[in-house]
Design an enzyme around this catalytic site. Structure first.
Site, PDB file in Angstrom:
ATOM      1  N   HIS A  42       0.837  -1.196   0.000  1.00 11.23           N
ATOM      2  CA  HIS A  42       0.000   0.000   0.000  1.00 11.23           C
ATOM      3  C   HIS A  42       0.878   1.254   0.000  1.00 11.23           C
ATOM      4  CE1 HIS A  42       0.975  -0.844   4.230  1.00 11.23           C
ATOM      5  NE2 HIS A  42       1.081   0.465   4.313  1.00 11.23           N
ATOM      6  N   HIS A 127       5.907   5.902  -1.588  1.00  6.30           N
ATOM      7  CA  HIS A 127       6.667   4.658  -1.692  1.00  6.30           C
ATOM      8  C   HIS A 127       5.829   3.497  -1.166  1.00  6.30           C
ATOM      9  CE1 HIS A 127       7.314   5.752   2.493  1.00  6.30           C
ATOM     10  NE2 HIS A 127       7.594   4.479   2.724  1.00  6.30           N
TER      11      HIS A 127
END
Length: 190
Positions: A42, A127
């Site tokens: 995620h 990220h």
């Protein structure tokens, strides 16, 4: 409960990343990294930490407002990098990254408005962590391989409030379990 707001890539993008991670795991020394599992992939928008049960409704209401006020946007997974001299190996985002950054800022502001103390603000860096380093593993070959990776583009259409259940068994390599506790469509759709 331990909570964070996130953008979750769709299953077809997760599948593409899984194929890339399988290639990374073939590199020498890969057993020296702790690889994250597919259910944990995620983009964290805002980490809230431990949130009292009675605060969750206010936080949810604020995230619903954030979602309504944010238009859907296109994103892809792309490239890679490291944090902390190999402590974390990640893939990044490509596309409307500025929209993702604004969504992260709004998710953080939602927490403050709900009464949650937030740590000092740091500029958002999109990220998705794929591995964490152990000892002194040189992750440069992994970063080099990730540089050529770009997933299919998808339209981000929701914000997800996720509960993080930390490992408790003491079994080496056990991963946190993530459980969505709320979802809100961007732009008020759906």
């Amino acid at each position: 409960m331990r909570l964070f707001a996130a953008v979750l890539p769709p299953e077809h993008v997760v599948h593409e990343l899984a194929a890339e991670v399988a290639e990374l795991k073939r590199l020498p020394g890969s057993q020296g990294l702790r690889w994250t599992n597919r259910p944990g992939w995620h983009f964290t928008l805002a980490f809230y930490g431990e949130v009292a049960d009675d605060v969750v409704p206010a936080l949810s209401d604020r995230l619903a407002v954030v979602a309504r006020r944010t238009a859907p946007f296109d994103l892809a997974l792309s490239g890679g990098g490291q944090f902390g001299h190999g402590k974390a190996l990640w893939t990044g985002a490509y596309g409307e990254v500025e929209s993702l950054r604004r969504l992260a800022e709004r998710a953080e502001a939602a927490a403050r408005k709900a009464g949650l103390p937030m740590e000092d603000h740091r500029r958002y860096r999109a990220h998705l962590t794929v591995a964490r380093g152990r000892d002194s593993v040189d992750v440069r070959p992994y970063v080099d391989l990730l540089r050529g990776f770009t997933s299919t583009t998808w339209t981000v259409g929701e914000v997800v409030l996720v509960r993080s259940n930390l490992p408790r068994s003491g079994v080496p390599g056990e991963q946190p379990r993530y459980e969505p506790v709320g979802r809100w469509a961007l732009g008020g759709a759906g």
